[in-house]
Design an enzyme around this catalytic site. Structure first.
Site, PDB file in Angstrom:
ATOM      1  N   ARG A 102       0.885  -1.179   0.000  1.00  0.00           N
ATOM      2  CA  ARG A 102       0.000   0.000   0.000  1.00  0.00           C
ATOM      3  C   ARG A 102       0.913   1.216   0.000  1.00  0.00           C
ATOM      4  NH1 ARG A 102      -5.375   1.429   3.351  1.00  0.00           N
ATOM      5  NH2 ARG A 102      -6.105   0.063   1.694  1.00  0.00           N
ATOM      6  N   HIS A 129      -7.108   1.068  -6.633  1.00  0.00           N
ATOM      7  CA  HIS A 129      -7.336   0.164  -5.499  1.00  0.00           C
ATOM      8  C   HIS A 129      -7.993  -1.110  -6.060  1.00  0.00           C
ATOM      9  CE1 HIS A 129      -7.631  -1.266  -1.534  1.00  0.00           C
ATOM     10  NE2 HIS A 129      -8.495  -0.428  -0.995  1.00  0.00           N
ATOM     11  N   GLN A 132      -9.918  -3.878  -3.955  1.00  0.00           N
ATOM     12  CA  GLN A 132     -11.215  -3.414  -3.433  1.00  0.00           C
ATOM     13  C   GLN A 132     -12.291  -3.526  -4.508  1.00  0.00           C
ATOM     14  OE1 GLN A 132     -12.170  -1.890  -0.214  1.00  0.00           O
ATOM     15  NE2 GLN A 132     -14.069  -2.505  -1.189  1.00  0.00           N
ATOM     16  N   ASP A 222     -17.144   7.253  -2.022  1.00  0.00           N
ATOM     17  CA  ASP A 222     -15.926   7.069  -1.235  1.00  0.00           C
ATOM     18  C   ASP A 222     -15.641   8.406  -0.559  1.00  0.00           C
ATOM     19  OD1 ASP A 222     -13.522   6.083  -0.225  1.00  0.00           O
ATOM     20  OD2 ASP A 222     -12.394   6.484  -2.070  1.00  0.00           O
ATOM     21  N   CYS A 262     -16.420   1.475   0.165  1.00  0.00           N
ATOM     22  CA  CYS A 262     -15.252   0.627   0.488  1.00  0.00           C
ATOM     23  C   CYS A 262     -14.833   0.770   1.947  1.00  0.00           C
ATOM     24  CB  CYS A 262     -14.097   0.956  -0.446  1.00  0.00           C
ATOM     25  SG  CYS A 262     -13.408   2.607  -0.196  1.00  0.00           S
ATOM     26  N   ARG A 290     -13.473  -8.733   1.204  1.00  0.00           N
ATOM     27  CA  ARG A 290     -12.054  -8.468   0.934  1.00  0.00           C
ATOM     28  C   ARG A 290     -11.245  -9.723   1.237  1.00  0.00           C
ATOM     29  NH1 ARG A 290     -10.100  -3.231   1.184  1.00  0.00           N
ATOM     30  NH2 ARG A 290      -8.124  -4.225   0.678  1.00  0.00           N
TER      31      ARG A 290
HETATM   32  N1  NVA Z   1      -9.811   6.804  -1.616  1.00  0.00           N
HETATM   33  C1  NVA Z   1      -9.480   6.332  -0.296  1.00  0.00           C
HETATM   34  C2  NVA Z   1      -9.726   4.865  -0.164  1.00  0.00           C
HETATM   35  C3  NVA Z   1      -9.489   4.311   1.202  1.00  0.00           C
HETATM   36  C4  NVA Z   1      -9.666   2.830   1.270  1.00  0.00           C
HETATM   37  C5  NVA Z   1      -8.030   6.680   0.018  1.00  0.00           C
HETATM   38  O1  NVA Z   1      -7.175   6.525  -0.874  1.00  0.00           O
HETATM   39  O2  NVA Z   1      -7.753   7.115   1.123  1.00  0.00           O
HETATM   40  N1   CP Z   2     -11.228  -0.169   2.051  1.00  0.00           N
HETATM   41  C1   CP Z   2      -9.971  -0.238   2.519  1.00  0.00           C
HETATM   42  O1   CP Z   2      -9.006  -0.481   1.766  1.00  0.00           O
HETATM   43  O2   CP Z   2      -9.860  -0.086   3.863  1.00  0.00           O
HETATM   44  P1   CP Z   2      -8.528   0.102   4.715  1.00  0.00           P
HETATM   45  O3   CP Z   2      -7.966   1.451   4.365  1.00  0.00           O
HETATM   46  O4   CP Z   2      -8.956   0.012   6.141  1.00  0.00           O
HETATM   47  O5   CP Z   2      -7.553  -0.982   4.352  1.00  0.00           O
END
Ligand code: NVA
Ligand code: CP
Length: 305
Positions: A102, A129, A132, A222, A262, A290
């Site tokens: 990540r 992502h 997801q 989101d 998500c 997930r």
């Molecule tokens: N768009 C959000 C998704 C979190 C799972 C982010 O990147 O923070």
């Molecule tokens: N939806 C998602 O990826 O959640 P987290 O940021 O908690 O991993």
């Protein structure tokens, strides 16, 4: 060997194979049959951003497949003190069997993968992502929505971009409504439209949520403030006025439409408390899935090395 960095790198058949595997493994897991598809394998999990779901689902998932997960926060490994990413990739991939990352720019995933001897999985980047969105679609199939009209309302971000790629590859109709100035990256939209031309998928883009949600089967949103954008919060909240998914917006979709998110969700911003709680069974099934979807992806990658 294949990496799972973006949905755009896979054919429709390959994506459906992963979903099929996830479905099989979920059924086995629910029967308490823990088949050791990845026996004695180690998954390295590098986190340069926070996570609840991604961490727990990958760590639990690899364990249920007979392996073990290593949580590697960038604060705790030498990467955070400036060890080059390409060196981290060459070290880790001599020790572990798969890596999930990540991170920030997608180019960091590309660089890591270029130096890795083992499959690399995108656990979220600024641009995409994919795990997801595979999960979202898997969940829609479970809910019987096999050919959904998808409306995405909100920020043109990593979730939107990955959904566009999935819709384009799987020949779905997807409408995206974002405020002016918060549209998806034009280069990414161009790639998605190219795939849509090949598959017959219908992708459309608006600055008016009402047009996008009309007769939709699913409304997705989101956060308006993704990780790394915290300093923009005030300006974003202002720009997204009118984009909250609430009762009025939901009522314009099909009468049996569902809401998905998500997570984490910020009530009173991108979704009302009422709509979130009305669809909590869908949203938390999406979260649970997930675990199952990512097991499908890991096993698929292992079968293709
Ligand atoms: N768009 C959000 C998704 C979190 C799972 C982010 O990147 O923070
Ligand atoms: N939806 C998602 O990826 O959640 P987290 O940021 O908690 O991993």
């Amino acid at each position: 060997m294949r990496h799972f960095l973006s949905i755009k790198d896979f054919t429709k058949d390959e994506l459906l194979e992963m979903i099929e595997l996830a479905n099989k493994i979920k059924t086995q897991t629910k029967r308490k049959e823990f088949v050791p598809y990845l026996e004695n394998q180690t998954l390295g999990m590098i986190f340069e951003k926070s996570s609840t779901r991604t961490r727990v689902s990958f760590e639990t998932g690899i364990y249920q497949l007979g392996g073990i997960g290593l949580f590697l926060s960038s604060n705790d490994i030498q990467l955070g003190r400036g060890e080059p990413l390409k060196d981290t990739a060459r070290v880790l991939s001599r020790m572990v069997d798969m890596v999930m990352i990540r991170t920030f720019e997608q180019s960091r995933l590309d660089e890591f993968a270029a130096y890795s001897k083992v499959p690399v999985i995108n656990g979220l980047s600024n641009e995409y992502h994919p795990v997801q969105i595979m999960t979202d679609y898997f969940t829609l199939l479970e809910l019987g929505k096999t050919n959904p009209i998808v409306a995405y309302i909100g920020d043109g971000n990593n979730i939107t971009n990955s959904w566009l790629m999935l819709a384009a590859k799987l020949d779905l109709e997807m409408r995206v409504a974002t405020p002016k100035g918060y549209e998806c990256d034009s280069g990414i939209v161009g790639i998605a439209l190219g795939f849509a031309n090949e598959s017959g998928a219908k992708l459309s883009f608006y600055n008016d949520p009402d047009i996008a949600v009309k007769d939709a089967d699913v409304i997705i949103t989101d956060t308006w403030v993704s990780m790394g954008q915290e300093s923009e919060k005030e300006a974003r909240v202002k720009a997204f006025t009118g984009y909250m998914v609430d009762n009025v917006m939901m009522s314009k979709a099909k009468s049996d439409a569902v809401f998905m998110h998500c997570l984490p969700a910020y009530r009173g911003y991108e979704v009302s408390e009422e709509i979130f709680e009305k669809f909590e069974d869908v949203v938390f099934l999406e979260a649970e899935n997930r675990l199952h979807m990512q097991k499908g992806i890991m096993v698929w990658l292992d079968e293709h090395r």
